[in-house]
Design an enzyme around this catalytic site. Structure first.
Site, short mmCIF file in Angstrom:
data_model
loop_
_atom_site.label_atom_id
_atom_site.label_comp_id
_atom_site.label_asym_id
_atom_site.label_seq_id
_atom_site.Cartn_x
_atom_site.Cartn_y
_atom_site.Cartn_z
N GLY A 8 1.13 -1.24 0.11
CA GLY A 8 0.10 0.10 -0.06
C GLY A 8 0.77 1.25 0.18
O GLY A 8 0.11 2.25 0.29
N PRO A 45 5.18 -4.50 -1.19
CA PRO A 45 4.72 -3.40 -2.11
C PRO A 45 4.60 -3.99 -3.53
O PRO A 45 5.24 -5.03 -3.87
CB PRO A 45 6.02 -2.62 -2.25
CG PRO A 45 7.30 -3.57 -1.99
CD PRO A 45 6.66 -4.60 -0.98
N GLY A 46 3.43 -3.42 -4.25
CA GLY A 46 3.09 -3.84 -5.41
C GLY A 46 3.16 -2.70 -6.43
O GLY A 46 4.01 -2.41 -7.26
N ARG A 62 -8.83 2.58 -13.73
CA ARG A 62 -8.59 3.39 -12.46
C ARG A 62 -9.28 4.78 -12.30
O ARG A 62 -9.54 5.13 -11.23
CB ARG A 62 -7.15 3.17 -11.75
CG ARG A 62 -6.53 1.97 -11.64
CD ARG A 62 -5.44 1.84 -11.03
NE ARG A 62 -5.27 2.54 -9.49
CZ ARG A 62 -5.01 4.01 -9.07
NH1 ARG A 62 -4.79 4.69 -10.17
NH2 ARG A 62 -5.13 4.27 -8.12
N TYR A 114 -11.75 4.75 -9.40
CA TYR A 114 -11.45 5.41 -8.21
C TYR A 114 -11.46 7.00 -8.29
O TYR A 114 -10.87 7.55 -7.31
CB TYR A 114 -9.87 4.95 -7.65
CG TYR A 114 -9.78 3.41 -7.48
CD1 TYR A 114 -10.57 2.89 -6.43
CD2 TYR A 114 -8.99 2.83 -8.32
CE1 TYR A 114 -10.43 1.33 -6.54
CE2 TYR A 114 -8.93 1.27 -8.09
CZ TYR A 114 -9.57 0.81 -7.40
OH TYR A 114 -9.05 -0.69 -7.25
N CYS A 127 -18.43 3.38 -24.54
CA CYS A 127 -19.78 3.71 -24.50
C CYS A 127 -20.18 4.00 -23.12
O CYS A 127 -21.15 3.35 -22.62
CB CYS A 127 -20.76 2.83 -25.30
SG CYS A 127 -20.17 2.46 -27.05
N GLU A 128 -19.53 4.98 -22.51
CA GLU A 128 -19.90 5.20 -20.98
C GLU A 128 -19.24 6.66 -20.94
O GLU A 128 -18.32 7.12 -21.27
CB GLU A 128 -18.63 4.60 -20.10
CG GLU A 128 -18.98 3.12 -19.81
CD GLU A 128 -19.98 2.79 -18.99
OE1 GLU A 128 -20.41 3.57 -17.98
OE2 GLU A 128 -20.76 1.51 -19.17
N TYR A 147 -1.70 -2.00 -11.80
CA TYR A 147 -3.59 -2.01 -11.98
C TYR A 147 -4.08 -1.78 -13.34
O TYR A 147 -5.13 -1.13 -13.31
CB TYR A 147 -4.18 -1.50 -10.78
CG TYR A 147 -3.51 -2.11 -9.65
CD1 TYR A 147 -3.77 -3.28 -9.15
CD2 TYR A 147 -2.55 -1.33 -8.74
CE1 TYR A 147 -3.44 -3.90 -7.77
CE2 TYR A 147 -2.05 -1.67 -7.66
CZ TYR A 147 -2.38 -2.99 -7.06
OH TYR A 147 -1.79 -3.56 -5.69
C1 LIG Z 1 -2.91 -5.17 -2.89
C2 LIG Z 1 -2.11 -6.06 -1.58
C3 LIG Z 1 -0.87 -5.37 -1.75
C4 LIG Z 1 -0.10 -4.36 -2.66
O1 LIG Z 1 -0.74 -3.24 -2.50
P1 LIG Z 1 -0.30 -2.01 -3.25
O2 LIG Z 1 -0.87 -0.87 -2.98
O3 LIG Z 1 0.01 -2.34 -4.79
O4 LIG Z 1 1.33 -1.93 -2.79
C5 LIG Z 1 -0.12 -6.01 -0.79
N1 LIG Z 1 -0.77 -6.94 0.13
C6 LIG Z 1 -1.82 -7.21 0.05
C7 LIG Z 1 -2.46 -8.31 0.77
C8 LIG Z 1 -2.66 -6.82 -0.89
O5 LIG Z 1 -3.85 -7.25 -1.02
#
Ligand SMILES: *Cc1c(COP(=O)(O)O)cnc(C)c1O
Length: 461
Positions: free
Chosen positions: A261, A304-305, A343, A347, A374-375, A404
């Site tokens: 996150g 981290p993602g 996104r 969001y 079409c939105e 994402y």
């Molecule tokens: C989505 C998620 C992440 C990664 O979230 P990011 O906002 O991309 O860093 C890490 N751990 C869990 C369990 C998640 O569901």
């Protein structure tokens, strides 16, 4: 001679077009005013692979992981695959020696195909189908994160060998007002609440199962968190919980997974999580919390993602139409939209857009970059500044679309999904090819019986 030699002021304009806190590490503007990533002009990629296309800067992706390693040296890094995953990208993460989070059979397959050692795979999900739990134990994944009581019962019976697990808890930390998506509060679908004793009951159930090895505790607070203190608060609550488990059940857990996150900037000036600050907060809070509870310091894991994959990606679109509506807004409509860029609609996310094929000379105007779907809510970015002479055929690049986008892309309106093109040291590699109309038809059982190419359909054959 290039335009820059005649108009030195363009050099300044060129460099300010590319804010390094938003665009990929290798993004530049060349002498012709074209944006380049990985030393490849984006116009060349658009010519070769078409538009829309996702471009991925391999150096940026790998560098983000190395930054984590350097700046948060005491934490183990697990890449959240749901942000962006293909077998090739899994192989980059594996080569950079991080672990990987997966939450579906497809992500599990991509991680294994990418060469991940199964012991470095972490399985997540609030509703893992029994088949997925079976596949994960068969593959011998390193951790399964338990999210509901039924999983304990199922795994205890089904796992062919002892399975290390984590328990996902909700520490009831509300990141609202701090960030975009909240998952660490009690009133939502993930995990076991700390507050009402559910987490402890789950621990008791796991401990009764000889086939389950409780390795530690997991939490994930939400997304786009810029304030490191929220992770500090999570550490305090979870160390207190681990100390309770030790005193009531005689078990000292040794792993604390703080989830992901971490906030990144989609536009200049957006708040971001500074890794050095995160590291200092983790170290200091862990020290204090462990002294207060007289608890030995556990291993810290972070997931981290977006902060690894987000900046690496840029989406290319061709401008299809430009018009100013009676309300006064100018719409620059492109050949993609919410199917490849969900996104903004989901969001209300805000993005940075740049003209990618030439010097943006002259005046700019504030426009809405709209998609082809079409939105009416199909917008890629609202209130972005583009040259007043932006016209059909121009190439636009949207920054920060590594996370994402490919992973959330859909076929809405039966459009084909874009390719993913990796760029590195002046070379482009097709990682995922563009979907074809035949791909879209391929699951239709009647089409399978009477197989006709799109071309044949067009010509009535
Ligand atoms: C989505 C998620 C992440 C990664 O979230 P990011 O906002 O991309 O860093 C890490 N751990 C869990 C369990 C998640 O569901």
């Amino acid at each position: 001679m290039t335009l820059l030699d005649f108009l030195p002021s363009l050099q300044h304009a060129a460099t300010t077009r590319i804010d390094p806190t938003v665009w990929p590490l290798t993004a530049r503007v060349d002498d012709l005013g074209r944006l380049t990533v990985g030393d490849v002009p984006l116009t060349d990629l658009a010519d070769q692979y078409g538009t829309p296309s996702y471009v991925l800067d391999e150096k940026d992706f790998r560098r983000r992981i190395r930054d984590y390693r350097a700046l948060v040296p005491h934490a183990e890094i697990v890449y959240a695959g749901k942000s962006l995953l293909t077998p090739t990208i899994a192989s980059w993460a594996a080569e950079e020696q991080v672990g990987i989070d997966v939450c579906s059979e497809g992500e599990l397959a991509a991680a294994l195909q990418g060469g991940f050692d199964p012991s470095r795979i972490v399985l997540h999900g609030n509703a893992k189908p029994p088949s997925l739990l079976r596949q994960a134990t068969a593959a011998r994944v390193g951790r399964i994160v338990i999210d509901s009581p039924i999983e304990i019962a199922f795994l205890a019976c089904e796992t062919p060998r002892p399975q290390p697990v984590l328990i996902r808890v909700t520490p009831d930390i509300d990141i609202h007002g701090h960030a975009a998506v909240t998952t660490g509060v009690t009133d939502q679908k993930f995990g076991f609440a700390l507050a009402n004793g559910q987490a402890e009951q789950a621990v008791v159930r796991i401990l009764k199962q000889p086939q389950l090895i409780l390795a530690g505790v997991h939490c994930h607070l939400g997304s786009q968190i810029a304030d490191p203190e929220l992770y500090g608060e999570a550490i305090c609550r979870l160390i207190a919980f681990m100390a309770d488990i030790r005193s009531r059940h005689g078990l000292t857990l040794n792993e604390l997974n703080l989830g992901g996150g971490h906030a990144i900037a989609y536009r200049s000036g957006d708040p971001t999580l500074h890794l050095a600050e995160l590291s200092a907060t983790i170290t200091d809070t862990l020290e204090q919390a462990c002294i207060a509870e007289r608890f030995p310091k556990p291993r810290i894991v972070i997931e981290p993602g977006r902060a690894i994959s987000g900046h690496a990606g840029v989406t290319l679109y061709r401008v299809v139409a430009v018009k100013t509506q009676p309300g006064g807004r100018t719409f620059v409509a492109v050949d993609g939209g919410l199917s490849d860029h969900p996104r903004t609609q989901l969001y209300g996310a805000k993005y940075t857009v740049a003209l990618a094929n030439r010097h943006p000379i002259g005046a700019t105007q504030t426009v809405t970059v709209a998609g082809r779907h079409c939105e009416s809510g199909d917008e890629i970015a609202r209130d972005v500044d583009l040259p007043t002479d932006t016209h059909p055929g121009d190439l636009l690049a949207v920054a920060c679309t590594g996370a994402y986008h490919h992973s959330m892309a859909s076929n809405y309106n039966m459009v084909v999904r874009p390719p993913v093109i990796g760029v590195h040291h002046g070379n482009a590699t097709e990682i995922i090819r563009r979907e074809t109309v035949e791909d879209l038809l391929a699951r239709d059982v009647a089409w399978q019986k009477r197989h006709r190419s799109f071309d044949a359909l067009l010509h009535g054959e």
